[in-house]
Structure formats: structure tokens, C-alpha cells
Motif scaffolding. Structure first.
Motif, mmCIF file in Angstrom:
data_model
loop_
_atom_site.group_PDB
_atom_site.id
_atom_site.type_symbol
_atom_site.label_atom_id
_atom_site.label_comp_id
_atom_site.label_asym_id
_atom_site.label_seq_id
_atom_site.Cartn_x
_atom_site.Cartn_y
_atom_site.Cartn_z
ATOM 1 N N GLN A 174 0.837 -1.197 0.000
ATOM 2 C CA GLN A 174 0.000 0.000 0.000
ATOM 3 C C GLN A 174 0.874 1.249 0.000
ATOM 4 O OE1 GLN A 174 -2.708 0.135 3.329
ATOM 5 N NE2 GLN A 174 -3.622 2.073 2.729
ATOM 6 N N SER A 257 -3.250 -6.529 6.574
ATOM 7 C CA SER A 257 -1.792 -6.627 6.397
ATOM 8 C C SER A 257 -1.307 -8.058 6.613
ATOM 9 C CB SER A 257 -1.083 -5.682 7.372
ATOM 10 O OG SER A 257 -1.592 -4.382 7.336
ATOM 11 N N SER A 275 -0.618 -0.853 7.538
ATOM 12 C CA SER A 275 -1.552 0.233 7.826
ATOM 13 C C SER A 275 -2.721 -0.335 8.600
ATOM 14 C CB SER A 275 -2.034 0.897 6.533
ATOM 15 O OG SER A 275 -2.800 -0.020 5.769
ATOM 16 N N ASP A 276 -3.399 0.538 9.353
ATOM 17 C CA ASP A 276 -4.441 0.058 10.261
ATOM 18 C C ASP A 276 -5.537 1.100 10.393
ATOM 19 O OD1 ASP A 276 -5.868 -0.642 12.759
ATOM 20 O OD2 ASP A 276 -4.255 -2.087 13.057
ATOM 21 N N LYS A 294 0.174 -0.219 16.916
ATOM 22 C CA LYS A 294 -0.666 0.698 16.140
ATOM 23 C C LYS A 294 -0.639 2.034 16.883
ATOM 24 C CE LYS A 294 -4.739 1.794 16.967
ATOM 25 N NZ LYS A 294 -4.619 3.277 16.907
ATOM 26 N N THR A 302 1.627 9.368 6.780
ATOM 27 C CA THR A 302 0.758 8.640 5.852
ATOM 28 C C THR A 302 0.623 9.387 4.522
ATOM 29 O OG1 THR A 302 -1.204 9.722 6.789
ATOM 30 C CG2 THR A 302 -0.607 7.557 7.693
ATOM 31 N N MET A 305 0.377 7.932 0.635
ATOM 32 C CA MET A 305 0.044 6.520 0.747
ATOM 33 C C MET A 305 -1.369 6.329 0.208
ATOM 34 S SD MET A 305 -0.388 4.153 4.171
ATOM 35 C CE MET A 305 -1.969 4.903 4.618
ATOM 36 N N ASN A 307 -5.089 4.760 -0.497
ATOM 37 C CA ASN A 307 -5.970 4.188 0.512
ATOM 38 C C ASN A 307 -7.352 3.982 -0.084
ATOM 39 O OD1 ASN A 307 -6.567 3.190 3.019
ATOM 40 N ND2 ASN A 307 -6.645 5.160 4.057
ATOM 41 N N THR A 317 -6.749 6.180 8.818
ATOM 42 C CA THR A 317 -5.788 5.083 8.696
ATOM 43 C C THR A 317 -4.444 5.542 9.257
ATOM 44 O OG1 THR A 317 -6.870 4.195 6.729
ATOM 45 C CG2 THR A 317 -4.561 3.602 7.058
ATOM 46 N N THR A 319 -0.199 4.380 10.173
ATOM 47 C CA THR A 319 0.918 3.486 9.888
ATOM 48 C C THR A 319 1.265 2.698 11.135
ATOM 49 O OG1 THR A 319 1.850 4.957 8.222
ATOM 50 C CG2 THR A 319 3.360 3.394 9.257
#
Length: 605
Positions: A174, A257, A275-276, A294, A302, A305, A307, A317, A319
Motif C-alpha cells: 500500500q 496486512s 496500515s491500520d 498501532k 501517511t 500513501m 488508501n 488510517t 501506519t
């Protein structure tokens, strides 16, 4: 990972059986089979097949595993740990077994070259991919060339380029990395820049996180597989197919992930990044038996990135990091913050690493709250045992553990879903149109008619955000109120609770996300700590257990001690918002308590 779908095991089985894929084949006969849906055109399949061929061609001939090894791997329950170790030469096995601080001590003082270290991890990553099919992008050649440049720099200047000098890392596919493509699990992104075939940024653009890591001396050697769309807790896409857990090949690697969790379990890189948004780092870490953090939103970059639902920022989101130890996560995060990422990414808060938040347990004991049942779904026996092991270890070392009865996590999940699916996930179908590929079967139940879901209007979104704000206030107030219950007279330091109710998951049987959802809804930090392994001789279900509801019943019936045997059992340690430094220190306390008192009844991962 957005918490969208609660598949029934029966419907999932029937659908997958009709498609004829290898979803439920036992390990003794299961080999990797690409996902082949009905009525699909050949074009997207040809694109995916050509990508797989090109990626395999990037593995040097001397790193190709014999077919008999691949066959043996298919017959084993686990291909991690001793199995992959046995395939490596002694030097590669030694180097890839070290943690980040030890490796960086050697590369920064010149006793270990970046080329030697990078080659060892590239070789192990190549083996890991052949055993587990977890890489969507392979960059071994470029990685070794970067390592050569770092070695030249050291020879000329007699100093490292930065605190991550020569550190081989992998990243969820991602993140944009120069010299590599980015698929984000979509066939239509292959050979493009986010689906744009003519973009000049193709293979040249980098996410801000990657730029910061490169400035510190880190080397991205490959990018790992993820779930199509990012919106599910099991990893599957139409490029590599369903992704299995390397520590128990009858179970899922988690999502979104999942490939990064598996890569860390196989030690194919020194550290991983994912990513979360709803457990996408935490679940793969727990399922694969590795550590993760997290952070709260705004601590790590981010920017640049890609998404899903890219304009949604109410539950952002973030990292996250996955690795072999708390010390490895801490070392990398402190290094990243030393670059002052807020100067280049306006979404990052200007908060440097704060040593003052790192707790000193030689001077004070900690207070923990303990949540072993949320009132909706009771954890399976391996997770219940892991939770009790942590509780016993903490008490044995003098720390306090009190019950946690805070705001409903089911309410948090409802808020999460309302906000993150407010746009109907329209962009998922826009990406699918690029190649004509279908949705993976796990996502189909959430999209009747195979089209985007209902879209909320501005007033409905505003109402959901108001619920979010109220929930966050209630959660924080309850946390602060625990000062009335602790012997120290101050609020708890962290909460110990499950990640999900199971140790990994049998495909199609992940029914409950409530335990992990609250961390993203309240924007708190959370760690995953592997504790033990499921043991079929110990983790026997109570035959007299009476489920409290339908979801609890489905979850309880999904437990099979024989299938889960050997799967990692982990816990979640929930800390306060923007307290990453403190939480990592607390995580070290938990880990040392477990190690010191040997309360493990299984092999610690």
C-alpha cells in the motif's frame, strides 16, 4: 481494515466450493491455487499470471527451492521457525535471527556490511515467498545495490547514513516505493500508478514514510500481499490468491496486512510496516505470533500513501509496525521521529520521541485493567489461557490488575462501520473496473447486487461523527475514573484484552471484531504481544458452556482444538492516546514478566 462483513460459515463454504478454489483444502494436499471466479474474462487473469511470472523471475536461481521442499512444505502444519531455518546457510540463519538494535549496532559501527545483511534477508524473503506466496513486489536487486552504496558511504565517511543504516525492511503493498509497482491488491493497478497507465509517477513516486525510512538508511527489499480493497480481516486478492498462516497452514494470516504478518513470522525482513484503520496491523501480528504497535493518528507519516475511501478522516488510517520484539519496534519508531516528519507531512503532529513517558518500574508499579469477556463473544480457550498467563505474570511481579467494565466495544464497532462505510465504498468498484476482476468472495455478502453499498448524506455522517465524539469522551472519562479503583490512586496504565476471540481464524469464521475496534475509534495506541501457542491437550472447550447469543454460539462452534493446535495466542495491550513511548515501555514490562516467571505452558513465539 474496515469491519464490514460477518460471513456465515455455511454460505462461505458453499460459495467457495462452487468456485472450485483451494480455500478449504487440508495442508497435506493444499498447494497455491489462483482464485478463478466464474464468468470472468481472461484478460485480468493473464495480467495477474504475467505478474506472478515476472516476480518469480526476480528470485535468483540459486535461491530457488527444489520442488521436493515445496512439496514437503505443503504437508507440514508450519513452515515457519525450524522449517525455514533448516533451509538456510548458517550465516543467513544467524543474521536473520537477530533483532533490530543488535543488527544496527553492527552496521553502524562497520562490523557488519549492509550488503551481507541485505543479502541474508533477501535470501530468506525469497524462501518465505516460495513457501507462503506473500510478496506482491520483489526488489532484491535494487536492495543489494542500495546496500552497496551504503557500504561505500561508510568506507568514505566512517559513519553510518543514519540509525537504520542497512536495515532490510518489507512493507505492505500500500506504500509507494521507487523502483517498485503498487497494487494495493488490485489487478488493475499492475503496471500503473494507482490505475493510471500513463502517469509519469509510475515506479518513481514514494510515500513519505518510505522517504523518511530511506533517509535513515533503511532498505525496502519487497512489498507484501494484502486483502483486495483493504476491507476484510482475511487476506485474499486476485493476484496471489488466499493467503495462509505460515505457523498453521489451516488458518488465515489475517488482514488486511496479512502478508506482512506472515513475512515477520518467517523472519523475511528485520521489520515490517503496515496500515491500520480497524485492526489491520494488530490482527495479522496476533495471528502470526509477532509483535506490533498501532500508534495514534498523527505520530507517523501517511502522506502519499494510497488508501480506500481516501477522503474519510474521522477515523483515519495509521501506519503501524510489526516485528520480532518490543525493542525492535521501539528502535525504529524513535528513529522515524528523529526525522521530524511533521515538517514534510502536515498530518503528523509535532511530537518528538519523549523519553519522559517511558515508565520506570524500578520506582513504581503499574496498574492494569483486565478484560477477558466483552459480554458478547467469549474468547476461545487458547486466548483465555494467554490472557490469564499475562494476568498471573503481572501480579507475580507486583503489578496491579483490576477488572475493566468500560463503554461497550460493540457500540464502538457500530460507530466504526457507520463512518468508514458512509461512502458505500464506491472506490472499490472503480478499481475493479480497471481490469474487470471480480470481488473476492469474502466481500460479496456486503455488496448485494455486486455494487457499492448505500451512501449516507451529510447529515447522517454528521450524526455518526457526533456519536464518535461522545463515545470518545465516555471512554476517556471511564479510563480516568479507574483512579478510584486502583491502589495507586491514579488511573490505570493500560488495558489487557483479546485482539479477537480466536488464535488466528479458520477461513470464513471470523465473526467478532469488537475487541480491537475500539482502539481505532478512540484513537488510542495498542500493542500486540504473542504469549503462547494453542495446545490441543490443554485448550479443551468447556462442554457445558452456554453461549450468550447467536454470534457467541457461532464463534464457540467454530473452535476446533485439533485445527488450532500450534497457532499463536496473543493479547492486546491498550494504552492512552499519543502515548506510544509509554506503551512500548509497558509492553516490555509485560514481556519480561512472562519470561521471568515462565508462566507459559507452551512455546513462546
Amino acid at each position: 481494515m474496515q469491519l464490514l462483513v460477518h460471513l456465515s460459515s455455511i454460505a462461505s463454504f458453499l460459495f467457495l466450493f462452487c468456485l472450485g478454489i483451494s480455500h478449504f483444502l487440508p495442508p497435506v494436499i493444499k498447494t497455491w491455487v489462483p482464485f478463478v471466479p466464474l464468468h470472468a474474462s481472461a484478460s485480468w487473469q493473464a495480467v495477474a499470471a504475467e505478474k506472478r511470472r515476472r516476480d518469480m523471475a526476480k528470485i535468483p536461481a540459486e535461491w530457488r527451492l527444489p520442488q521436493k521442499v515445496i512439496d514437503e512444505a505443503g504437508r507440514r502444519r508450519s513452515v515457519a521457525d525450524e522449517f525455514i531455518d533448516s533451509l538456510l546457510d548458517p550465516d543467513s540463519r544467524f543474521l536473520t535471527g537477530l533483532e533490530v538494535p543488535a543488527l544496527m549496532e553492527m552496521t553502524t559501527n562497520g562490523s557488519l556490511t549492509a550488503v551481507r545483511l541485505t543479502t541474508a534477508f533477501c535470501k530468506r524473503a525469497a524462501y518465505a515467498h516460495q513457501l507462503n506466496r506473500n510478496l506482491l513486489e520483489i526488489g532484491f536487486d535494487n536492495a543489494i545495490e542500495q546496500a552497496k552504496s551504503l557500504d561505500i558511504f561508510w568506507e568514505v565517511h566512517r559513519r553510518p547514513t543514519g540509525p537504520l543504516h542497512g536495515l532490510p525492511i518489507t512493507m505492505k503493498d500500500q506504500f509507494h516505493v521507487e523502483g517498485m509497482g503498487t497494487t494495493m491488491g488490485y489487478v488493475g493497478w499492475i503496471g500503473t500508478f494507482e490505475g493510471n497507465k500513463s502517469s509519469e509517477r509510475k515506479h518513481r513516486h514514494e510515500s513519505e514514510l518510505v522517504r523518511k525510512l530511506r533517509s535513515l538508511g533503511a532498505i525496502v527489499i519487497a512489498k507484501t500481499t494484502l486483502v483486495q480493497s483493504l476491507w476484510f480481516g482475511e487476506t485474499n486478492n486476485n493476484i496471489l490468491g488466499y493467503h495462509w498462516n505460515p505457523r498453521n497452514q489451516q488458518l488465515s494470516s489475517g488482514g488486511s496486512s496479512g502478508g506482512e504478518g506472515a513475512m515477520q513470522a518467517l523472519r523475511g525482513s528485520a521489520l515490517g510496516f503496515g496500515s491500520d484503520i480497524g485492526g489491520s496491523v494488530s490482527m495479522p501480528a496476533a495471528f502470526n505470533g509477532v509483535f506490533s504497535i498501532k500508534p495514534s493518528a498523527g505520530r507517523l507519516p501517511t502522506l502519499d500513501m494510497p488508501n480506500s475511501s481516501p477522503g474519510q478522516i474521522n477515523i483515519p488510517t495509521v501506519t503501524g509496525l510489526l516485528g520480532p520484539s518490543i525493542a525492535s519496534l521501539r528502535y525504529a519508531m524513535e528513529a522515524l521521529l528523529s526525522t521530524e516528519p511533521w515538517l514534510t507531512d502536515p498530518g503528523v503532529l509535532p511530537i518528538p520521541w519523549r523519553k519522559s513517558l517511558e515508565v520506570d518500574t524500578s520506582e513504581k508499579k503499574l496498574s492494569f485493567a483486565f478484560m477477558d469477556f466483552d459480554g458478547v463473544v467469549r474468547p476461545h480457550p487458547p486466548i483465555a489461557r494467554a490472557l490469564n498467563m499475562v494476568k498471573d505474570a503481572l501480579r507475580a511481579t507486583g503489578h496491579e490488575v483490576i477488572p475493566w467494565d468500560g463503554p461497550s466495544h460493540a457500540q464502538a464497532l457500530a460507530i466504526h462501520t457507520a463512518i468508514t462505510s458512509a461512502d458505500g465504498n464506491y472506490d472499490v468498484f472503480e478499481q475493479l473496473k480497471l481490469s474487470g476482476e471480480p470481488l473476492i468472495p469474502q466481500l460479496i455478502p456486503d455488496f448485494p447486487g455486486l455494487k457499492p453499498g448505500p451512501v449516507k448524506n451529510a447529515i447522517e455522517v454528521e450524526e455518526a461523527v457526533l456519536q464518535l465524539k461522545k463515545y470518545r469522551v465516555n471512554y476517556q472519562n471511564y479510563w480516568l475514573s479507574t483512579a478510584n479503583c486502583t491502589m495507586t490512586g491514579r488511573p490505570i496504565d493500560a488495558v489487557i484484552l483479546p485482539v479477537v476471540p480466536s488464535a488466528a481464524v479458520i477461513p470464513g469464521k471470523l465473526y467478532h471484531y469488537d475487541y480491537i475496534a475500539a482502539a481505532n475509534v478512540v484513537d488510542y495506541t495498542t500493542l500486540v504481544i504473542p504469549v503462547t501457542r494453542a495446545d490441543q491437550s490443554i485448550d479443551i472447550p468447556d462442554p457445558n458452556y452456554v453461549p450468550v447469543g447467536e454470534v457467541d454460539k457461532k464463534n464457540w462452534e467454530a473452535y476446533d482444538a485439533g485445527i488450532y493446535h500450534g497457532a499463536p495466542a496473543a493479547v492486546q495491550v491498550l494504552g492512552g492516546r499519543l502515548e506510544e513511548e509509554k506503551l512500548l515501555a509497558i509492553g516490555q514490562v509485560v514481556t519480561e514478566a512472562l519470561n521471568k516467571h515462565h508462566i507459559s505452558s507452551g512455546v513462546r513465539p
